[in-house]
Motif scaffolding. Structure first.
Motif, PDB file in Angstrom:
ATOM      1  N   GLY A   1     -15.183 -96.777  39.833  1.00 45.71           N
ATOM      2  CA  GLY A   1     -14.992 -95.995  38.619  1.00 45.71           C
ATOM      3  C   GLY A   1     -16.122 -96.123  37.622  1.00 45.71           C
ATOM      4  N   ALA A   2     -16.987 -97.094  37.824  1.00 53.05           N
ATOM      5  CA  ALA A   2     -18.108 -97.311  36.902  1.00 53.05           C
ATOM      6  C   ALA A   2     -19.244 -96.332  37.188  1.00 53.05           C
ATOM      7  CB  ALA A   2     -18.598 -98.742  37.017  1.00 53.05           C
ATOM      8  N   SER A   3     -20.278 -96.434  36.360  1.00 55.27           N
ATOM      9  CA  SER A   3     -21.450 -95.575  36.498  1.00 55.27           C
ATOM     10  C   SER A   3     -22.717 -96.418  36.617  1.00 55.27           C
ATOM     11  CB  SER A   3     -21.580 -94.659  35.280  1.00 55.27           C
ATOM     12  OG  SER A   3     -20.468 -93.794  35.151  1.00 55.27           O
ATOM     13  N   LEU A   4     -23.695 -95.856  37.281  1.00 56.15           N
ATOM     14  CA  LEU A   4     -25.033 -96.437  37.360  1.00 56.15           C
ATOM     15  C   LEU A   4     -26.034 -95.298  37.311  1.00 56.15           C
ATOM     16  CD1 LEU A   4     -24.829 -99.115  40.218  1.00 56.15           C
ATOM     17  CD2 LEU A   4     -25.249 -99.568  37.807  1.00 56.15           C
ATOM     18  N   ARG A   5     -27.216 -95.597  36.820  1.00 52.46           N
ATOM     19  CA  ARG A   5     -28.308 -94.630  36.885  1.00 52.46           C
ATOM     20  C   ARG A   5     -29.485 -95.270  37.596  1.00 52.46           C
ATOM     21  NH1 ARG A   5     -31.953 -91.290  32.478  1.00 52.46           N
ATOM     22  NH2 ARG A   5     -32.944 -93.323  32.153  1.00 52.46           N
TER      23      ARG A   5
ATOM     24  N   LEU B   1     -31.061 -90.635  39.452  1.00 50.61           N
ATOM     25  CA  LEU B   1     -29.782 -90.315  40.074  1.00 50.61           C
ATOM     26  C   LEU B   1     -28.693 -90.946  39.210  1.00 50.61           C
ATOM     27  CD1 LEU B   1     -28.445 -88.910  42.533  1.00 50.61           C
ATOM     28  CD2 LEU B   1     -28.297 -91.192  43.578  1.00 50.61           C
ATOM     29  N   GLN B   2     -27.998 -90.103  38.464  1.00 47.65           N
ATOM     30  CA  GLN B   2     -26.870 -90.563  37.668  1.00 47.65           C
ATOM     31  C   GLN B   2     -25.634 -90.557  38.547  1.00 47.65           C
ATOM     32  OE1 GLN B   2     -26.677 -91.623  34.355  1.00 47.65           O
ATOM     33  NE2 GLN B   2     -24.554 -92.141  34.879  1.00 47.65           N
ATOM     34  N   MET B   3     -25.000 -91.702  38.682  1.00 45.51           N
ATOM     35  CA  MET B   3     -23.853 -91.838  39.564  1.00 45.51           C
ATOM     36  C   MET B   3     -22.633 -92.221  38.727  1.00 45.51           C
ATOM     37  SD  MET B   3     -25.643 -93.823  42.772  1.00 45.51           S
ATOM     38  CE  MET B   3     -25.916 -95.325  41.845  1.00 45.51           C
ATOM     39  N   ASN B   4     -21.667 -91.350  38.688  1.00 53.28           N
ATOM     40  CA  ASN B   4     -20.439 -91.582  37.928  1.00 53.28           C
ATOM     41  C   ASN B   4     -19.258 -91.732  38.871  1.00 53.28           C
ATOM     42  OD1 ASN B   4     -21.905 -91.264  35.506  1.00 53.28           O
ATOM     43  ND2 ASN B   4     -21.516 -89.050  35.496  1.00 53.28           N
ATOM     44  N   ASN B   5     -18.207 -92.336  38.363  1.00 51.18           N
ATOM     45  CA  ASN B   5     -16.979 -92.513  39.145  1.00 51.18           C
ATOM     46  C   ASN B   5     -17.292 -93.070  40.535  1.00 51.18           C
ATOM     47  OD1 ASN B   5     -14.256 -92.436  39.788  1.00 51.18           O
ATOM     48  ND2 ASN B   5     -14.308 -90.278  40.394  1.00 51.18           N
ATOM     49  N   LEU B   6     -18.022 -94.151  40.553  1.00 50.95           N
ATOM     50  CA  LEU B   6     -18.447 -94.727  41.830  1.00 50.95           C
ATOM     51  C   LEU B   6     -17.254 -95.210  42.640  1.00 50.95           C
ATOM     52  CD1 LEU B   6     -21.626 -96.521  40.562  1.00 50.95           C
ATOM     53  CD2 LEU B   6     -21.561 -94.957  42.513  1.00 50.95           C
ATOM     54  N   LYS B   7     -17.389 -95.076  43.943  1.00 53.32           N
ATOM     55  CA  LYS B   7     -16.358 -95.475  44.883  1.00 53.32           C
ATOM     56  C   LYS B   7     -16.907 -96.529  45.828  1.00 53.32           C
ATOM     57  CE  LYS B   7     -14.471 -90.773  44.810  1.00 53.32           C
ATOM     58  NZ  LYS B   7     -14.096 -89.594  45.622  1.00 53.32           N
TER      59      LYS B   7
ATOM     60  N   THR C   1     -21.209 -97.668  48.386  1.00 53.54           N
ATOM     61  CA  THR C   1     -21.989 -98.888  48.603  1.00 53.54           C
ATOM     62  C   THR C   1     -23.046 -98.657  49.676  1.00 53.54           C
ATOM     63  OG1 THR C   1     -20.198-100.348  47.926  1.00 53.54           O
ATOM     64  CG2 THR C   1     -21.880-101.275  49.383  1.00 53.54           C
ATOM     65  N   ALA C   2     -24.297 -98.916  49.337  1.00 54.42           N
ATOM     66  CA  ALA C   2     -25.407 -98.666  50.253  1.00 54.42           C
ATOM     67  C   ALA C   2     -26.704 -99.100  49.575  1.00 54.42           C
ATOM     68  CB  ALA C   2     -25.489 -97.179  50.613  1.00 54.42           C
ATOM     69  N   VAL C   3     -27.760 -99.107  50.354  1.00 51.01           N
ATOM     70  CA  VAL C   3     -29.106 -99.194  49.793  1.00 51.01           C
ATOM     71  C   VAL C   3     -29.571 -97.766  49.539  1.00 51.01           C
ATOM     72  CG1 VAL C   3     -31.473 -99.946  50.118  1.00 51.01           C
ATOM     73  CG2 VAL C   3     -29.594-101.335  51.010  1.00 51.01           C
ATOM     74  N   TYR C   4     -30.004 -97.509  48.329  1.00 50.31           N
ATOM     75  CA  TYR C   4     -30.439 -96.173  47.927  1.00 50.31           C
ATOM     76  C   TYR C   4     -31.963 -96.122  47.897  1.00 50.31           C
ATOM     77  CZ  TYR C   4     -25.704 -94.770  46.774  1.00 50.31           C
ATOM     78  OH  TYR C   4     -24.365 -94.444  46.859  1.00 50.31           O
TER      79      TYR C   4
ATOM     80  N   THR D   1     -23.696-101.770  45.049  1.00 47.73           N
ATOM     81  CA  THR D   1     -22.462-102.313  45.611  1.00 47.73           C
ATOM     82  C   THR D   1     -21.318-101.984  44.670  1.00 47.73           C
ATOM     83  OG1 THR D   1     -23.679-104.129  46.651  1.00 47.73           O
ATOM     84  CG2 THR D   1     -21.284-104.356  46.453  1.00 47.73           C
ATOM     85  N   VAL D   2     -20.301-101.327  45.221  1.00 53.33           N
ATOM     86  CA  VAL D   2     -19.138-100.929  44.435  1.00 53.33           C
ATOM     87  C   VAL D   2     -17.927-101.658  44.993  1.00 53.33           C
ATOM     88  CG1 VAL D   2     -17.763 -99.022  43.553  1.00 53.33           C
ATOM     89  CG2 VAL D   2     -20.191 -98.673  44.081  1.00 53.33           C
TER      90      VAL D   2
END
Length: 119
Positions: free
Chosen positions: A15-19, A81-87, A91-94, A116-117
């Motif tokens: 549910g968190a976000s990362l950029r 890459l703005q990532m919202n509502n993470l599931k 989880t991966a290497v981007y 990692t989520v």
């Protein structure tokens, strides 16, 4: 040889976000499409998002539509890459890639950043 340096990964709750950010060394950055890919353990690398040179033509893989946003600042030679509502399945290497096809063909890749989520 173009250098791409990713940053912004981390460990977050669902549910968190990362950029994520990817800075390129080439002065010709604005002439290239840019993409984000990811590789989860035991899986093949897959495209996440791709942006045209101008940012007007965008592709997203179905699993991230509505949650992730790719953008670019050509003056800073950086793609985001703005990532919202993470599931947990995010989880991966981007990796970011210079002028990639959506099939993952590119001559220049970053070193990758771990996302990692936890659920």
């Amino acid at each position: 040889q173009v250098q791409l340096v990713e940053s912004g990964g981390g460990y977050v709750q669902a549910g968190a976000s990362l950029r994520l950010s990817c800075a390129a060394s080439t002065p010709a950055f604005s002439l290239y499409a840019m993409g984000w890919f990811r590789q989860a353990p035991g899986k093949e690398r897959e495209v996440v998002a791709r942006s045209s040179q101008s940012g007007r033509v965008i592709y997203y893989t179905d699993s991230v539509k509505g949650r992730f946003t790719i953008s670019r600042d050509n003056t800073k030679k950086t793609v985001y890459l703005q990532m919202n509502n993470l599931k947990a399945e995010d989880t991966a290497v981007y990796y970011c890639a210079l002028n990639p096809t959506t099939q993952g063909v590119s001559h220049s890749w970053g070193q990758g950043t771990q996302v990692t989520v936890s659920s």
